[in-house]
Design an enzyme around this catalytic site. Structure first.
Site, PDB file in Angstrom:
ATOM      1  N   ASP A  47       2.243  -8.600  -0.998  1.00 50.99           N
ATOM      2  CA  ASP A  47       0.780  -8.641  -1.085  1.00 50.99           C
ATOM      3  C   ASP A  47       0.313  -7.807  -2.286  1.00 50.99           C
ATOM      4  O   ASP A  47      -0.877  -7.756  -2.600  1.00 50.99           O
ATOM      5  CB  ASP A  47       0.100  -8.215   0.218  1.00 50.99           C
ATOM      6  CG  ASP A  47       0.336  -6.759   0.569  1.00 50.99           C
ATOM      7  OD1 ASP A  47       1.185  -6.117  -0.080  1.00 50.99           O
ATOM      8  OD2 ASP A  47      -0.336  -6.256   1.498  1.00 50.99           O
ATOM      9  N   ASP A  86       4.982 -11.696   2.666  1.00 54.68           N
ATOM     10  CA  ASP A  86       4.384 -10.426   3.114  1.00 54.68           C
ATOM     11  C   ASP A  86       3.109 -10.696   3.911  1.00 54.68           C
ATOM     12  O   ASP A  86       2.193 -11.375   3.416  1.00 54.68           O
ATOM     13  CB  ASP A  86       4.038  -9.612   1.846  1.00 54.68           C
ATOM     14  CG  ASP A  86       3.995  -8.133   2.094  1.00 54.68           C
ATOM     15  OD1 ASP A  86       4.282  -7.707   3.231  1.00 54.68           O
ATOM     16  OD2 ASP A  86       3.697  -7.391   1.132  1.00 54.68           O
ATOM     17  N   GLU A 118       3.888  -4.156   7.448  1.00 57.38           N
ATOM     18  CA  GLU A 118       3.845  -2.711   7.187  1.00 57.38           C
ATOM     19  C   GLU A 118       3.617  -1.897   8.462  1.00 57.38           C
ATOM     20  O   GLU A 118       2.846  -2.311   9.320  1.00 57.38           O
ATOM     21  CB  GLU A 118       2.709  -2.405   6.195  1.00 57.38           C
ATOM     22  CG  GLU A 118       2.949  -2.967   4.812  1.00 57.38           C
ATOM     23  CD  GLU A 118       1.895  -2.513   3.797  1.00 57.38           C
ATOM     24  OE1 GLU A 118       1.027  -1.680   4.120  1.00 57.38           O
ATOM     25  OE2 GLU A 118       1.955  -3.022   2.662  1.00 57.38           O
ATOM     26  N   GLU A 186       9.390   2.984   1.244  1.00 58.27           N
ATOM     27  CA  GLU A 186       8.633   3.131  -0.008  1.00 58.27           C
ATOM     28  C   GLU A 186       8.170   4.561  -0.195  1.00 58.27           C
ATOM     29  O   GLU A 186       7.514   5.153   0.681  1.00 58.27           O
ATOM     30  CB  GLU A 186       7.417   2.179  -0.002  1.00 58.27           C
ATOM     31  CG  GLU A 186       6.577   2.319  -1.274  1.00 58.27           C
ATOM     32  CD  GLU A 186       5.624   1.159  -1.528  1.00 58.27           C
ATOM     33  OE1 GLU A 186       5.666   0.145  -0.805  1.00 58.27           O
ATOM     34  OE2 GLU A 186       4.832   1.278  -2.485  1.00 58.27           O
TER      35      GLU A 186
HETATM   36  O1  KIV Z   1       3.680  -5.926  -1.748  1.00 58.09           O
HETATM   37  C1  KIV Z   1       4.750  -5.573  -2.275  1.00 58.09           C
HETATM   38  O2  KIV Z   1       5.090  -5.942  -3.402  1.00 58.09           O
HETATM   39  C2  KIV Z   1       5.592  -4.669  -1.504  1.00 58.09           C
HETATM   40  C3  KIV Z   1       6.766  -4.058  -2.213  1.00 58.09           C
HETATM   41  C4  KIV Z   1       6.291  -2.963  -3.070  1.00 58.09           C
HETATM   42  C5  KIV Z   1       7.812  -3.615  -1.277  1.00 58.09           C
HETATM   43  O3  KIV Z   1       5.328  -4.418  -0.371  1.00 58.09           O
END
Ligand code: KIV
Length: 279
Positions: A47, A86, A118, A186
């Protein structure tokens, strides 16, 4: 050796053989095609799309439809890499039912192999279990979770004191027990990422979490030098594309203005006798 599509057992095998897992984001067909050709194991349609491609100030405004649209394009460019979509903010918070339905869209409409979501807050953990029970593989994401950046006090390193570090370690164990096939760590201290990596039987994929994770992920626009608004400390820029593109576009503008482009070799001709008939 004939190249095969990467599967979850391949990722486990890499962890247990001590071979590093490679992952990058992609948001469109041409970049996905290059990343796939380069032999990267996993592609994430993150995202982060919202910030590095769509120009939002954060990842919060990104919608499910935007994620599906870009995931479909990435799917068309991806033959071998394991593809993860995501879950954007508010796609999994309202109810378990809505979360499962949205997760399913990534597989049914966009052809993703798995989804990422997340945090491991109690409600999210329940949602994670429901998605996994529906047969959808889930990649967890802990530490700096950008969708909760306001709550975390900004985009900064997490787990720097013992209490916060223990919370991340326990969350990682909870995600593993919930059935996640891997977890992104992260922006946490390297030593905490190492403890988690040694503790978990599933792979850890680090971004700003040091060298001991089982794999690494970066936002492709960051590592290609295409996103210039800010550069996190953990990013290595392998090339600076933005100034190169700027140079090329300026050269094009100058050549068009000076009548140098298009030249003969870029131009189509018609035979004289045909031209005469045109009148
Ligand atoms: O949205 C994204 O690109 C991510 C990565 C940084 C792991 O969550």
């Amino acid at each position: 050796m004939e190249r095969k599509k990467v599967t979850i057992p391949d990722l486990y095998r890499k962890k247990h053989e001590g071979k590093k897992i490679t992952m990058l984001t992609a948001y469109d067909y041409p970049v996905a095609k290059i990343v796939d050709e380069a032999g990267i194991d996993m592609i994430l349609v993150g995202d982060s799309l919202g910030m590095v491609v769509l120009g939002y100030d954060s990842t919060v405004p990104v919608t499910m439809d935007e994620m599906i649209h870009h995931s479909k394009a990435v799917r068309r460019g991806t033959k071998y890499a394991f593809l993860v979509g995501d879950m954007p903010f508010m796609s999994f918070q309202v109810s378990e039912e809505e979360a499962v339905r949205n997760a399913g869209r990534f597989l049914k409409e966009a052809g993703c192999d798995a989804i990422k979501l997340e945090t491991a807050e109690p409600r999210v953990l329940e949602v994670t279990k429901a998605i996994i029970e529906a047969g959808i593989p889930v990649l967890g994401h802990l530490g700096l979770t950008p969708q909760s950046a306001t709550k975390l006090g900004g985009l900064k390193v997490q787990g720097k004191d013992a209490e916060a570090a223990k919370k991340i370690i326990n969350s990682a164990i909870a995600l593993k027990e919930a059935g996640c096939f891997a977890v992104v760590l992260e922006c946490i201290p390297e030593k905490i990422a190492k403890i988690i990596t040694e503790e978990l039987s599933i792979p850890t994929i680090g971004i700003g979490a040091g060298k001991d994770c089982d794999g690494q992920v970066l936002v492709i626009n960051d590592m290609l030098g295409l996103f210039e608004r800010f550069l996190p400390k953990f990013v290595k820029q392998y090339v600076k594309l933005a100034p190169q593109i700027l140079d090329a576009v300026k050269k094009y503008r100058q050549e068009v203005e000076a009548g140098k482009f298009p030249a003969v070799e870029h131009t189509f001709a018609i035979k004289e006798e045909e031209l005469k008939k045109v009148g």
